[in-house]
Design a protein around this motif. Structure first.
Motif, short mmCIF file in Angstrom:
data_model
loop_
_atom_site.label_atom_id
_atom_site.label_comp_id
_atom_site.label_asym_id
_atom_site.label_seq_id
_atom_site.Cartn_x
_atom_site.Cartn_y
_atom_site.Cartn_z
N PRO A 4 5.93 2.01 -24.45
CA PRO A 4 4.79 2.69 -23.84
C PRO A 4 5.19 3.39 -22.55
O PRO A 4 5.96 2.86 -21.76
N ILE A 5 4.66 4.59 -22.36
CA ILE A 5 4.93 5.34 -21.14
C ILE A 5 3.89 4.95 -20.11
O ILE A 5 2.68 5.11 -20.32
N ILE A 6 4.35 4.42 -18.98
CA ILE A 6 3.46 3.95 -17.94
C ILE A 6 3.46 4.96 -16.80
O ILE A 6 4.50 5.22 -16.18
N ALA A 7 2.30 5.57 -16.55
CA ALA A 7 2.17 6.54 -15.47
C ALA A 7 1.86 5.80 -14.17
O ALA A 7 0.91 5.00 -14.11
N ARG A 8 2.65 6.06 -13.15
CA ARG A 8 2.43 5.40 -11.86
C ARG A 8 1.26 6.04 -11.13
O ARG A 8 1.05 7.25 -11.20
N HIS A 9 0.50 5.21 -10.44
CA HIS A 9 -0.62 5.72 -9.65
C HIS A 9 -0.08 6.53 -8.48
O HIS A 9 1.01 6.28 -7.96
N TRP A 10 -0.87 7.52 -8.04
CA TRP A 10 -0.38 8.40 -6.98
C TRP A 10 -0.18 7.64 -5.67
O TRP A 10 0.71 7.99 -4.88
N LEU A 11 -0.96 6.57 -5.45
CA LEU A 11 -0.74 5.77 -4.24
C LEU A 11 0.60 5.05 -4.29
O LEU A 11 1.28 4.91 -3.25
N ALA A 12 1.00 4.60 -5.48
CA ALA A 12 2.29 3.92 -5.62
C ALA A 12 3.44 4.88 -5.39
O ALA A 12 4.53 4.47 -4.99
N ILE A 13 3.23 6.17 -5.63
CA ILE A 13 4.28 7.16 -5.40
C ILE A 13 4.35 7.55 -3.92
O ILE A 13 5.43 7.71 -3.35
N ILE A 14 3.18 7.68 -3.28
CA ILE A 14 3.15 8.15 -1.89
C ILE A 14 3.47 7.03 -0.89
O ILE A 14 4.08 7.29 0.15
N ALA A 15 3.09 5.79 -1.23
CA ALA A 15 3.24 4.69 -0.27
C ALA A 15 4.65 4.52 0.28
O ALA A 15 4.83 4.40 1.50
N PRO A 16 5.71 4.52 -0.56
CA PRO A 16 7.05 4.39 0.03
C PRO A 16 7.43 5.55 0.94
O PRO A 16 8.16 5.35 1.92
N LYS A 17 6.93 6.75 0.64
CA LYS A 17 7.26 7.91 1.47
C LYS A 17 6.55 7.85 2.83
O LYS A 17 7.05 8.37 3.82
N ALA A 18 5.38 7.23 2.84
CA ALA A 18 4.61 7.16 4.08
C ALA A 18 4.93 5.92 4.91
O ALA A 18 4.48 5.81 6.05
N ALA A 19 5.69 4.98 4.34
CA ALA A 19 5.94 3.71 5.03
C ALA A 19 6.61 3.87 6.40
O ALA A 19 6.18 3.23 7.37
N PRO A 20 7.67 4.70 6.56
CA PRO A 20 8.28 4.83 7.90
C PRO A 20 7.31 5.35 8.95
O PRO A 20 7.25 4.82 10.07
N ALA A 21 6.51 6.37 8.61
CA ALA A 21 5.55 6.91 9.57
C ALA A 21 4.47 5.89 9.89
O ALA A 21 4.04 5.76 11.06
N LEU A 22 4.01 5.15 8.88
CA LEU A 22 3.00 4.12 9.14
C LEU A 22 3.54 3.02 10.04
O LEU A 22 2.83 2.52 10.93
N ALA A 23 4.82 2.65 9.83
CA ALA A 23 5.40 1.58 10.65
C ALA A 23 5.51 2.00 12.11
O ALA A 23 5.09 1.26 13.02
N THR A 24 6.06 3.19 12.36
CA THR A 24 6.22 3.63 13.76
C THR A 24 4.87 3.91 14.40
O THR A 24 4.67 3.64 15.60
N SER A 25 3.92 4.43 13.63
CA SER A 25 2.58 4.69 14.19
C SER A 25 1.89 3.39 14.55
O SER A 25 1.21 3.30 15.58
N THR A 26 2.05 2.37 13.71
CA THR A 26 1.44 1.07 14.00
C THR A 26 2.01 0.47 15.28
O THR A 26 1.27 -0.07 16.12
N VAL A 27 3.33 0.58 15.45
CA VAL A 27 3.96 0.08 16.68
C VAL A 27 3.44 0.82 17.90
O VAL A 27 3.12 0.21 18.93
N LEU A 28 3.32 2.16 17.78
CA LEU A 28 2.84 2.95 18.92
C LEU A 28 1.40 2.58 19.26
O LEU A 28 1.06 2.41 20.45
N ILE A 29 0.55 2.45 18.26
CA ILE A 29 -0.86 2.12 18.52
C ILE A 29 -1.00 0.74 19.16
O ILE A 29 -1.72 0.56 20.15
N LEU A 30 -0.27 -0.24 18.61
CA LEU A 30 -0.34 -1.59 19.20
C LEU A 30 0.22 -1.61 20.62
O LEU A 30 -0.30 -2.32 21.50
N ALA A 31 1.27 -0.82 20.87
CA ALA A 31 1.84 -0.77 22.22
C ALA A 31 0.88 -0.14 23.20
O ALA A 31 0.76 -0.59 24.36
#
Length: 202
Positions: A4-31
């Motif tokens: 069976p061909i399993i289509a990945r959800h668009w959030l599952a595709i975007i999440a790894p690409k957005a992870a570095p920006a989310l991590a640094t933004s979270t650190v900046l906001i908490l700081a």
């Protein structure tokens, strides 16, 4: 074999690409929240964050040295060191210009390091897909050859059985004729019946 061909959800595709920006933004906001709650120009907090950042960097150096060095642990330690340094500066500084500059630099470095791992992962995934496709083609070819061979064996056995049945029927019909001399036929010799080979080839 159809999988069976399993289509990945668009959030599952975007999440790894957005992870570095989310991590640094979270650190900046908490700081900056920490800055608003008393960390601005606090020497003790600055010394604490500096010590933690240097400790994480030292752990990264130790993890990457020698034969038993683990790149995953070293990368995590260096990332923690950079995050602690960014948090310390963003918490200590009174303006937003320096924290934002460090946030941009940290995000760029994080994406640079992540892109390297993404390329390696993509290369390994493509190689795995190629090997899987080659194995499937090879197995499908073997199955087709075996199916043709089995079909040929069945056809040969069917032809031999039909020939044997026709020969037996001819002998029975011939024996029913008047004036048939079985001893004369036996003296002349009967044609050899074909052997039916149904043994399975391996």
């Amino acid at each position: 074999m159809n999988e069976p061909i399993i289509a990945r959800h668009w959030l599952a595709i975007i999440a790894p690409k957005a992870a570095p920006a989310l991590a640094t933004s979270t650190v900046l906001i908490l700081a900056r929240i920490w800055n608003a709650n008393g960390a601005e120009h606090s020497v003790g907090n600055a010394v604490l964050m500096t010590a933690l950042s240097l400790g994480a960097a030292a752990a990264g150096v130790c993890a990457s040295v020698g034969r038993a060095g683990d790149s995953a642990i070293a990368g995590t330690a260096f990332a923690a060191s950079g995050g602690l340094a960014l948090a310390g500066v963003a918490g200590y500084a009174d303006g937003l210009s320096l924290p934002l500059l460090l946030w941009v630099l940290a995000t760029a470095v994080a994406y640079g390091l992540a892109a390297r791992y993404w390329r390696t992962d993509r290369r390994e995934r493509v190689a795995y897909d190629r090997q899987t496709s080659a194995r499937r083609e090879e197995h499908a070819h073997i199955e087709r050859v075996e199916a043709l061979r089995a079909g040929a064996q069945i056809e040969v056995a069917r032809t031999s059985a039909a020939y044997t049945e026709q020969l037996a029927q001819a002998l029975i019909t011939r024996a029913a004729l008047t004036g048939f001399d079985f001893k004369a036929v036996e003296a002349a010799g009967l044609p050899e019946l074909p052997s039916i080979n149904t043994s399975k080839e391996h």
